[in-house]
Design a protein around this motif. Structure first.
Motif, PDB file in Angstrom:
ATOM      1  N   LEU A 175       0.828  -1.211   0.000  1.00  0.00           N
ATOM      2  CA  LEU A 175       0.000   0.000   0.000  1.00  0.00           C
ATOM      3  C   LEU A 175       0.862   1.260   0.000  1.00  0.00           C
ATOM      4  O   LEU A 175       0.561   2.233  -0.699  1.00  0.00           O
ATOM      5  CB  LEU A 175      -0.925  -0.004   1.222  1.00  0.00           C
ATOM      6  N   ALA A 176       1.935   1.228   0.788  1.00  0.00           N
ATOM      7  CA  ALA A 176       2.843   2.382   0.843  1.00  0.00           C
ATOM      8  C   ALA A 176       3.512   2.604  -0.510  1.00  0.00           C
ATOM      9  O   ALA A 176       3.648   3.751  -0.974  1.00  0.00           O
ATOM     10  CB  ALA A 176       3.902   2.156   1.921  1.00  0.00           C
ATOM     11  N   PHE A 177       3.916   1.505  -1.154  1.00  0.00           N
ATOM     12  CA  PHE A 177       4.559   1.595  -2.470  1.00  0.00           C
ATOM     13  C   PHE A 177       3.589   2.190  -3.496  1.00  0.00           C
ATOM     14  O   PHE A 177       3.964   3.071  -4.281  1.00  0.00           O
ATOM     15  CB  PHE A 177       5.019   0.206  -2.925  1.00  0.00           C
ATOM     16  N   LYS A 182       1.846   6.714  -6.741  1.00  0.00           N
ATOM     17  CA  LYS A 182       0.790   7.614  -7.210  1.00  0.00           C
ATOM     18  C   LYS A 182       1.196   9.067  -7.041  1.00  0.00           C
ATOM     19  O   LYS A 182       0.982   9.906  -7.937  1.00  0.00           O
ATOM     20  CB  LYS A 182      -0.504   7.334  -6.448  1.00  0.00           C
ATOM     21  N   ILE A 183       1.801   9.382  -5.884  1.00  0.00           N
ATOM     22  CA  ILE A 183       2.253  10.755  -5.628  1.00  0.00           C
ATOM     23  C   ILE A 183       3.316  11.167  -6.638  1.00  0.00           C
ATOM     24  O   ILE A 183       3.274  12.275  -7.201  1.00  0.00           O
ATOM     25  CB  ILE A 183       2.791  10.892  -4.187  1.00  0.00           C
ATOM     26  N   LEU A 187       3.096  14.134  -9.390  1.00  0.00           N
ATOM     27  CA  LEU A 187       4.110  15.200  -9.432  1.00  0.00           C
ATOM     28  C   LEU A 187       4.702  15.329 -10.832  1.00  0.00           C
ATOM     29  O   LEU A 187       4.946  16.442 -11.326  1.00  0.00           O
ATOM     30  CB  LEU A 187       5.222  14.907  -8.418  1.00  0.00           C
ATOM     31  N   ILE A 188       4.946  14.179 -11.474  1.00  0.00           N
ATOM     32  CA  ILE A 188       5.479  14.196 -12.843  1.00  0.00           C
ATOM     33  C   ILE A 188       4.479  14.836 -13.804  1.00  0.00           C
ATOM     34  O   ILE A 188       4.843  15.678 -14.650  1.00  0.00           O
ATOM     35  CB  ILE A 188       5.836  12.761 -13.297  1.00  0.00           C
ATOM     36  N   GLU A 189       3.207  14.448 -13.656  1.00  0.00           N
ATOM     37  CA  GLU A 189       2.160  15.007 -14.508  1.00  0.00           C
ATOM     38  C   GLU A 189       2.020  16.517 -14.280  1.00  0.00           C
ATOM     39  O   GLU A 189       1.840  17.295 -15.223  1.00  0.00           O
ATOM     40  CB  GLU A 189       0.833  14.299 -14.220  1.00  0.00           C
ATOM     41  N   GLY A 190       2.114  16.911 -12.983  1.00  0.00           N
ATOM     42  CA  GLY A 190       2.039  18.336 -12.647  1.00  0.00           C
ATOM     43  C   GLY A 190       3.200  19.113 -13.236  1.00  0.00           C
ATOM     44  O   GLY A 190       3.042  20.241 -13.735  1.00  0.00           O
TER      45      GLY A 190
END
Length: 199
Positions: A175-177, A182-183, A187-190
Motif C-alpha cells: 500500500l505504501a509503495f 501515485k504521488i 508530481l510528474i504530470e504536474g
C-alpha cells in the motif's frame, strides 16, 4: 518355571499369535517402537550438537545472570541489536536441525517482541528482566523436540500470529509503495503541465 523379563519379551516377539495381538497389530507395534527409537536418537543428536549447546549456554548466561537487560541499559539501542544477534543459534537449530517452519516462526516472534519492547527506554529494559527471550526460545526448542503437546500448541499459536503479522507488513508495504508511486506520478504530470504552460 520362572522366566526373565528379557525371555518373556523374546517369547512375545517369536509367538505373537499366542497373544491377543493380530499379525497386523504386532507389526504396527514393532514399527511404532522403531519410530520411537529413531525419534529418540534424533533428539539426542540435536541436543548433542554444537548449535544446541551454544544456544543453551547463551540462554543461561543472558537470562540467568540478567546480562540481556544489563546490556540493554548500558548500550541503549545498540544493546538490543547485540542481544538479537545472540538469538541466531536458536534460529540455526530450528531451521537447519529440527527443520520446522512453525518453530522458526515462533522463535522469530519472540525475537521481534524483544526488539520491539527494547525500543522503549527503561521500560523495555525492565521488561527484559521478566520476558527472558533467550530462555523462552530454548524452552520452545526443548519442548518441541521432546514432543510436549503444550509447547507444540504454543509454537503453533505464535507461528500463526507471526505469519499474520508478516502478511500485514507485506500488505502495508504494498500500500505504501502504491501510495508513493501515485504521488510521484502526479508530481510528474504536474511538472509536465507547468512546463507546457511556460513554453
Amino acid at each position: 518355571i520362572m522366566t526373565t523379563k528379557r525371555e518373556r519379551k523374546q517369547n512375545g516377539i517369536n509367538n505373537y499369535s499366542s497373544s491377543n495381538l493380530t499379525e497386523k497389530e504386532f507389526k504396527y507395534a514393532n514399527n511404532h517402537k522403531e519410530i520411537e527409537k529413531s525419534l529418540e536418537l534424533r533428539r539426542e543428536e540435536i541436543k548433542s550438537s554444537t548449535s544446541f549447546k551454544l544456544m543453551k549456554n547463551i540462554s543461561m548466561i543472558m537470562d540467568k545472570y540478567y546480562l540481556d537487560p544489563i546490556i540493554g541499559l548500558s548500550l541503549p539501542g545498540v544493546g538490543d541489536v547485540i542481544t538479537s544477534i545472540l538469538a541466531l543459534p536458536s534460529l540455526q537449530v530450528s531451521i537447519f536441525q529440527i527443520k520446522s517452519i512453525p518453530l522458526t516462526l515462533a522463535i522469530i516472534f519472540n525475537i521481534l517482541k524483544d526488539i520491539f519492547i527494547g525500543f522503549f527506554p527503561v521500560v523495555g529494559d525492565v521488561f527484559d528482566f521478566l520476558f527472558k527471550a533467550n530462555y523462552k526460545n530454548y524452552s520452545l526448542i526443548v519442548g518441541f523436540v521432546e514432543g510436549d503437546k503444550q509447547i507444540i500448541n504454543q509454537v503453533n499459536k505464535k507461528a500463526f500470529l507471526t505469519l499474520f503479522l508478516i502478511l500485514v507488513l507485506i500488505g502495508l508495504n504494498i500500500l505504501a509503495f502504491l501510495f508513493v508511486s501515485k504521488i510521484i506520478s502526479e508530481l510528474i504530470e504536474g511538472g509536465k503541465y507547468l512546463l507546457n504552460l511556460i513554453l
